[in-house]
Design an enzyme around this catalytic site. Structure first.
Site, PDB file in Angstrom:
ATOM      1  N   GLU A 157       0.864  -1.180   0.000  1.00 60.05           N
ATOM      2  CA  GLU A 157       0.000   0.000   0.000  1.00 60.05           C
ATOM      3  C   GLU A 157       0.901   1.231   0.000  1.00 60.05           C
ATOM      4  O   GLU A 157       1.166   1.803  -1.041  1.00 60.05           O
ATOM      5  CB  GLU A 157      -0.939  -0.032   1.204  1.00 60.05           C
ATOM      6  CG  GLU A 157      -2.150   0.875   1.046  1.00 60.05           C
ATOM      7  CD  GLU A 157      -3.297   0.462   1.970  1.00 60.05           C
ATOM      8  OE1 GLU A 157      -4.188   1.285   2.155  1.00 60.05           O
ATOM      9  OE2 GLU A 157      -3.290  -0.669   2.496  1.00 60.05           O
TER      10      GLU A 157
ATOM     11  N   GLU B 225      -1.886  -0.166  13.443  1.00 63.44           N
ATOM     12  CA  GLU B 225      -3.066   0.246  12.686  1.00 63.44           C
ATOM     13  C   GLU B 225      -4.348  -0.032  13.458  1.00 63.44           C
ATOM     14  O   GLU B 225      -5.288   0.752  13.419  1.00 63.44           O
ATOM     15  CB  GLU B 225      -3.089  -0.498  11.347  1.00 63.44           C
ATOM     16  CG  GLU B 225      -4.269  -0.157  10.458  1.00 63.44           C
ATOM     17  CD  GLU B 225      -4.167  -0.823   9.102  1.00 63.44           C
ATOM     18  OE1 GLU B 225      -4.819  -0.352   8.159  1.00 63.44           O
ATOM     19  OE2 GLU B 225      -3.427  -1.823   8.981  1.00 63.44           O
TER      20      GLU B 225
ATOM     21  N   HIS C 284       1.726   2.360  11.828  1.00 63.80           N
ATOM     22  CA  HIS C 284       0.617   3.110  11.244  1.00 63.80           C
ATOM     23  C   HIS C 284       0.298   4.244  12.225  1.00 63.80           C
ATOM     24  O   HIS C 284      -0.239   3.993  13.290  1.00 63.80           O
ATOM     25  CB  HIS C 284      -0.587   2.165  11.101  1.00 63.80           C
ATOM     26  CG  HIS C 284      -1.545   2.529  10.027  1.00 63.80           C
ATOM     27  ND1 HIS C 284      -1.669   1.794   8.871  1.00 63.80           N
ATOM     28  CD2 HIS C 284      -2.433   3.529   9.916  1.00 63.80           C
ATOM     29  CE1 HIS C 284      -2.612   2.326   8.100  1.00 63.80           C
ATOM     30  NE2 HIS C 284      -3.093   3.379   8.725  1.00 63.80           N
TER      31      HIS C 284
END
EC number: 3.2.1.40
Length: 1030
Positions: A636, A895, A916
Site C-alpha cells: 500500500e 493500525e 501506522h
C-alpha cells in the site's frame, strides 16, 4: 548594544539551502539572550553577492524595518537570478533601541528557477533493457487432473523439460508466473522461487530472470515445482527468450513439458533424471485466456547510463549537478557517488510535476577526461505502486541531468543528458519498492562511473521527451536519507538454515549485509514486522509485497551489500542461503526517512508514556518518506489523506514537518478533481475515491495545523482557493447542508459505528469554520465561510442533536466530533459531555473510537472538565488502549488497537499494519497537557504553558524546537505542591497556567499575574527562564 544575539539563521526552514526556486524566499532568525524579557523591535537584512560584500551590499539592504517579525520574513529585494548564491546577514534592535551585532554571514543558492534554464534532454535506456519478454504464445499448464483452469486440489506438482540450445547464445531471459507459487531450476541450479502472498495473487506479477549464466549449448533441463495454495484454479506459465547471433529463440510452457503429482526423488532437477514415466502436462489455458487473463511481465532492472566528456585545464570556481528522473536515480561523477540522497527524486504525480535536486560537485570535476553516470530504476514511476501494480505513470524510467561548470575566468559550460549517452544493464537485476531488490555482484561493471571505461559495447540511449511532466520544480521537502543505523541484537534459527535477526525496533529502510562465500552463492533477505509463535517471520500482513532482497556473491572476500532502490518496514530479517551462520554483525538496519530535524524531547515518570512517545516518533519517522504513508510494509504505502488529517498536529510537534507537508499539499492539490473534491490518497493513484469526509478534509486541516505550528501564512494563501473549491463540492453534494452517509466513517472503531452522515456533516461544518479562520488570518472576507458554518451548524443540530443533548448514533465519536467542532448548542454542551463520559464508563473506562474520533477524544474530555477521565483512558493497559500494544511489545504505533489479539493471534492480515501513525495522534494532547507546551498564537509567537498534573503522572520534562527557538518545561508535583521551571525564546511571550486556587500561593520569578481561571493562576512572562512554586 542590544542583549539580543541572532543564532542559526535559516531560509525556507533550512540553514544554507542549495537549489531554491522560490522567488521571494522567507528568512528566519532565532535569537538568544542572557537577559530576560527580550523582544525585537526592528531588524535589518543585507543581501550581497559575496560574504565580504555584506558591509556594502550589492543586492539588497532592507534598511531598518520597525517590526517584531523574525520568522519567515520574505526577501523583498530585486528579482533573484537562477543558479546564484546569495549571502545574507541580519541584525536586530531590542525594545530599548539597542542594536545587536550582525549575524555571521549565511547564504542560500537559487536553482534553475524555470523551464527555460534546462537544456538537458530526457533519456532512457533502449528497448532491449527496459522491455520484458511477452508471455504471448505460452500456455498455463498443470498436471492432467480434471480442469485445472476451473479447479484443482491444493497441492504441489512437478514439471520438467529438456531443450537443445545453440552455442551462440548472447542473452537468456526467463519470464515466469504461477498460481500460486513456484521454484524454477536450470540444470539443477535454482534460479528463482516465490513465497505465498496473503492475497494469493502473486501470479498477477510475473518475474523476469536473467539466466544467461545458467544455460549452455546442448541439452539444458528446465525444472519447475508449482503449488496451488487452495482448491481452485491452478497453473503456471513461462517463456525462455534466447538471444543468438541469428535472432531470437523462444521456449514456451506448453504440453511438451512432462509432469507428475508424486513428489519425485532427489535429483529430479538434474539433466540425467529419468522422467520417461511422467505424463505430459495439460494446457489449462492459453495466455490471455482462462481466469488469469493477459498478465504481463515487467522489466524492473536498474540500468546504468553514462557519458564521458572533457574539461579544459582551467580553475573551476563552481560546479553544480541539476538532476531528476522519472523513476529513481543515483548519480556518480568520476567514480564518486553524488550526494547522500536515497530514492531521489521522490514521489509526485509525474504527469504534472517532478522535483529536481541540486548537488555541489565542485570537488569532483577535474581537467581533462570526466565521466557522469547514473543508475536509473523504476521506482514509483514504473514499478509497483500500492496494490495497483506497475506502470501507474509510465513504462520507461528516464533521466534528466545537467552539469554546469563555472571557471575562475568567468566562462562556463554545460554537460547535459542527451543522445550521446550510453546504456547497459548492471548488477541490479530487479528493483521494486514493494518486491525488493535483486543484486548479482558477478555482473558488476568495474570502472563504469569513471573516465576511460570502454563503453563501445553499450547501447545508445533513446529519448524520452514524450513522457515529460508538465513542471520540473526544485525539491521542496527534505531528501530521503539514511538517518541512523541499528545493529542486530539477536540471531535465532527457527528452522534448519533459516536464520532470523532481530533489530529490536520496527523501522523503515533496508539493511547492510556483510557476507563472505563462493561466487554464485545467493543470500535472500526477507523482512517482517513481527514473528509467528514458532519464531519464523510473519508476512501474511504484507499481502503482495514480497519485501525480499537477494544478493548473489562474486566470491572476493568479505562483500557488503546495501540495496539502493527499495525500502521495507521491518524489525526482523530472515536470512537464507547464508554461507555458514550469520552473526549479529552480518546485518545492520539502515533507517531511512525524509530528512528533517526532530523537534520534541519528552519524558515523564511513567515508563509506558515514554514508550508511547517513542512509538509515535518511530511511526512518524518510518511513514514520512517522500509522502505521508499509511504503512511502510505492505503493498500500500500510499499518501492517505485521512491518516495525516488526524496526525498533522502531532507531526508538527515531533519533527519539523513544514517542508514535507507543504510538498504533500501540492500533491493533494495536483490530485484535486475538477469539481473540487480532494482525493482519498495523494498522489492520486489507482481506482480509489474522492470527496470522503475526514479524508478529503485534510486539504483544510493540514494547512491549518501547519499554520498553527509555524505561523506560515503562505501555506494558508496557497490552500484557500482549493479549500473554497472543496466547500463548493461539499455543498453541491449535500441535501439541505447534510452530507450523505457514505465514506469510511470512523475507520477501525471498536464495534461502535458512528453514523456516517453525522461524521460527514460535522466535517463539512469544521472545514467551513477553518476556512473562515484562514480568510481572517489572510485579511480576506471570511463572512461567506462564517455564514456557511452557521447554516451547517443549525442543520446539524436540527437533524442530529436531541433536546437532551444526545447525538444521533450515541457513540463516543459522535459526541467527540460534535463537541470538538462546536456543533452542540451551548446549553447542551455539559449534557453531551456527560453522556460521553457515561459511554466511556459503560465500556469499563475504555475508548471505542476509530481514526477520526481518537485524536479529539482526550482534548474534548479536557475541554469539558474531565481531564481525570482523559488520564484514565491514557493509562489503560487492556484492549482497546494505547497501553495494550506496548504491553504486547510494540515499538511503533499499530493500525488496529489489537493487531495482536489478547490470545496472541493476529488480526485479519488484509488490514493489519504494525507501523501506522493514526492512533499516535494522541501525542498532540500529551505534549500540550503533560509537557504543557502549545501555541497561544500561530507559530508560537505566544506560547501557552499549561501542564495538567493527573493520573499517574507526577513529573515531566520537555523541550520543543520552535522556529523562534527552544521552549522547555520541567515540572514536578510533590506533597501537595507543584514546581514548574520553563523557558521561552526571545521575541516571544508565554501565558503560564499554574494549578493554584489563589495567586498568592504561587512564588515566581519575572511573571505578571493576569487572571485566575479554571482553578489556575495565569501569569504572563517574557523570554528567559522562569520558576513557579506552589
Amino acid at each position: 548594544m542590544s542583549a539580543l544575539r541572532v543564532t542559526s539563521p535559516s531560509v525556507e526552514y533550512v540553514q544554507r539551502p542549495l537549489g531554491l526556486d522560490a522567488a521571494h524566499p522567507r528568512l528566519s532568525w532565532p535569537m538568544a539572550s542572557a537577559a530576560p524579557g527580550r523582544r525585537q523591535s526592528a531588524y535589518q537584512v543585507r543581501v550581497a553577492s559575496s560574504a565580504a560584500g555584506l558591509s556594502h551590499p550589492d543586492v539588497w539592504d532592507s534598511g531598518k524595518v520597525v517590526s517584531d517579525d523574525s520568522v519567515l520574513v520574505p526577501y523583498a529585494g530585486p528579482p533573484l537570478k537562477p543558479r546564484t548564491r546569495y549571502f545574507w546577514s541580519v541584525r536586530v534592535w531590542d525594545a530599548d533601541g539597542g542594536a545587536s551585532e550582525w549575524s555571521a554571514p549565511s547564504w542560500w543558492e537559487t536553482g534553475l528557477m524555470g523551464a527555460s534554464q534546462w537544456s538537458a534532454k530526457w533519456i532512457s535506456a533502449p528497448a532491449p533493457l527496459t522491455e520484458a519478454p511477452s508471455l504471448e504464445g505460452s500456455s498455463w499448464i498443470w498436471f492432467p487432473e480434471g480442469e485445472p483452469a476451473n479447479s484443482a486440489p491444493a497441492a504441489t506438482r512437478w514439471f520438467r523439460r529438456t531443450v537443445d540450445l545453440p552455442d551462440d547464445i548472447t542473452g537468456a531471459t526467463l519470464a515466469i508466473s504461477a498460481d500460486n507459487v513456484y521454484a524454477v531450476s536450470v540444470d539443477g541450479a535454482e534460479v528463482a522461487r516465490t513465497d505465498l502472498e496473503a492475497d494469493n495473487e502473486g501470479w498477477r506479477r510475473p518475474a523476469v530472470i536473467d539466466v544467461l549464466d545458467h544455460v549452455h549449448s546442448g541439452n539444458n533441463t528446465l525444472a519447475v515445482s508449482a503449488s496451488n495454495a487452495s482448491v481452485g484454479p491452478a497453473g503456471w506459465i513461462c517463456v525462455l527468450v534466447l538471444t543468438t547471433a541469428s535472432g531470437e529463440k523462444k521456449i514456451f510452457s506448453d504440453a511438451s513439458w512432462k509432469s507428475t503429482d508424486h513428489e519425485p526423488a532427489d535429483g529430479w532437477r538434474e539433466p540425467d533424471f529419468d522422467d520417461s514415466g511422467w505424463p505430459a502436462a495439460k494446457v489449462a489455458a492459453a495466455w490471455g485466456a482462462g481466469p488469469w487473463g493477459r498478465v504481463a511481465p515487467v522489466a524492473s532492472a536498474a540500468n546504468q547510463l553514462r557519458h564521458e566528456f572533457r574539461l579544459p585545464h582551467k580553475k573551476v570556481s563552481r560546479a553544480r549537478l541539476y538532476a531528476t528522473a522519472l523513476g529513481l536515480y543515483e548519480a556518480h561523477l568520476n567514480g564518486r557517488r553524488v550526494g547522500r540522497d536515497q530514492l531521489a527524486p521522490g514521489w509526485t504525480d509525474y504527469r504534472k510535476r517532478v522535483q529536481y535536486q541540486t548537488y555541489d560537485v565542485t570537488s569532483s570535476v577535474r581537467p581533462g577526461a570526466n565521466a557522469l553516470a547514473a543508475y536509473v530504476a523504476p521506482g514509483w514511476y514504473a514499478g509497483n505502486v500500492g496494490m495497483f501494480g506497475p506502470h501507474q505513470y509510465g513504462e520507461r524510467p528516464a533521466l534528466l541531468a545537467q552539469l554546469e561548470v563555472e571557471y575562475a575566468d568567468g566562462t562556463s559550460e554545460r554537460i547535459t543528458s542527451g543522445p550521446d549517452w550510453r546504456a547497459a544493464s548492471g548488477p541490479i537485476v530487479s528493483a521494486d519498492l514493494l518486491s525488493g531488490e535483486t543484486y548479482d555482484a558477478r555482473k558488476e561493471t568495474a570502472g563504469w562511473t569513471s573516465p576511460g571505461f570502454d563503453d563501445r559495447a553499450w547501447l545508445a540511449v533513446r529519448g524520452a521527451d514524450n513522457d515529460v511532466p508538465e513542471q520540473i520544480v526544485a525539491q521542496v521537502d527534505g531528501p530521503v536519507r539514511i538517518a541512523k543505523e541499528l545493529p542486530a541484537r539477536k540471531v535465532t534459527e527457527p528452522k534448519p538454515g533459516v536464520f532470523v535477526l532481530d533489530l529490536g525496533q520496527n523501522m523503515v529502510g533496508s539493511v547492510r549485509l556483510r557476507v563472505s562465500g563462493d561466487a554464485g552463492t545467493t543470500v535472500r533477505l526477507r523482512h517482517a514486522e513481527v514473528l509467528n509463535p514458532d519464531g519464523t517471520i510473519y508476512t501474511a500482513n504484507l499481502r503482495s509485497a514480497a519485501a525480499t532482497d537477494t544478493y548473489t556473491l562474486k566470491g572476493q572476500g568479505e562483500e557488503t551489500y546495501e540495496p539502493r532502490f527499495t525500502f521495507h518496514g521491518f524489525r526482523y530479517v530472515e536470512v537464507t542461503g547464508f554461507p555458514g551462520k550469520p552473526s549479529t554483525t552480518s546485518v545492520t538496519g539502515r533507517v531511512m526517512h525524509t530528512s528533517a530535524p526532530f523537534t520534541f524531547e519528552f519524558e515523564t515518570n511513567v515508563p509506558m508514556l515514554n514508550k508511547l512517545h517513542s512509538n509515535i516518533t518511530w511511526g512518524q519517522r518510518g511513514n514520512f518518506l517522500s509522502v505521508p504513508t499509511d504503512t511502510p510494509a505492505r503493498d500500500e504505502r500510499l499518501g492517505w489523506t485521512g491518516d495525516i488529517n488526524v496526525f498533522a498536529p502531532t507531526a508538527a510537534y515531533t519533527m519539523e514537518s513544514a517542508r514535507f507537508l507543504t510538498k504533500w499539499l501540492v500533491d493533494l492539490r495536483d490530485a484535486q478533481t475538477s469539481d473540487g473534491a480532494f482525493t482519498d490518497v495523494a498522489p492520486a493513484v489507482g481506482n480509489l475515491g474522492n470527496g470522503v469526509a475526514g479524508w478529503g478534509d485534510a486539504g483544510v486541516t493540514v494547512p491549518w495545523a501547519l499554520y498553527q505550528a509555524y505561523g506560515d501564512r503562505q501555506v494558508l494563501a496557497d490552500a484557500l482557493p482549493s479549500v473554497h473549491a472543496w466547500l463548493r463540492y461539499l455543498e453541491k453534494h449535500s441535501d439541505g447542508l447534510l452530507r450523505p452517509a457514505d465514506g469510511y466513517g470512523d475507520w477501525l472503531n471498536v464495534s461502535d459505528e458512528t453514523p456516517k452522515d453525522v461524521i460527514a456533516t460535522a466535517y463539512f461544518a469544521h472545514s467551513a469554520d477553518l476556512a473562515a479562520r484562514m480568510a481572517t488570518e489572510l485579511g480576506k472576507d471570511a463572512a461567506p465561510y462564517t455564514d456557511l458554518f452557521t447554516r451547517i451548524r443549525k442543520a446539524f443540530q436540527t437533524a442530529y442533536v436531541a433536546s437532551d443533548g444526545k447525538v444521533k448514533g450515541d457513540t463516543q465519536s459522535a459526541y467527540v466530533l460534535t463537541l470538538s467542532m462546536n456543533l452542540v448548542p451551548d446549553a447542551l454542551r455539559k449534557a453531551a459531555a456527560d453522556r460521553l463520559v457515561a459511554l466511556i464508563e459503560a465500556k469499563d473506562w475504555h475508548l471505542s473510537t476509530g481514526f477520526l474520533g481518537t485524536p479529539r477524544l482526550l482534548p474534548v474530555l479536557t475541554d469539558t472538565g474531565h481531564t481525570d477521565v482523559a488520564y484514565r483512558l491514557l493509562h489503560q493497559r487492556t484492549f482497546p488502549s494505547w497501553g495494550y500494544p506496548i504491553d504486547k511489545g510494540s515499538t511503533t504505533m499499530w493500525e488496529r488497537w489489537d493487531s495482536i489479539q489478547p490470545d496472541g493471534g493476529f488480526q485479519t492480515p488484509e488490514m493489519n499494519s504494525f507501523n501506522h501513525y493514526a492512533y499516535g495522534s494522541v501525542g498532540e494532547w500529551m505534549y500540550a497537557n503533560i509537557a504543557g507546551i502549545a501555541p497561544g498564537r500561530a507559530g508560537y509567537r505566544q506560547v501557552v504553558i499549561r501542564p495538567r498534573p493527573g493520573g499517574e503522572v507526577t513529573s515531566a520534562r520537555a523541550t520543543f524546537a520552535s522556529l523562534h527557538g527552544p521552549v522547555s518545561t520541567r515540572w514536578q508535583q510533590r506533597s501537595g505542591g507543584f514546581v514548574l521551571t520553563c523557558s521561552v525564546p526571545p521575541n516571544t511571550t508565554a501565558e503560564v497556567w499554574i494549578p493554584a486556587d489563589h495567586p498568592d500561593r504561587v512564588q515566581h520569578t519575572h511573571g505578571t499575574f493576569v487572571r485566575a481561571e479554571d482553578g489556575c493562576a495565569v501569569f504572563e512572562v517574557g523570554s528567559g527562564s522562569h520558576r513557579f512554586t506552589v
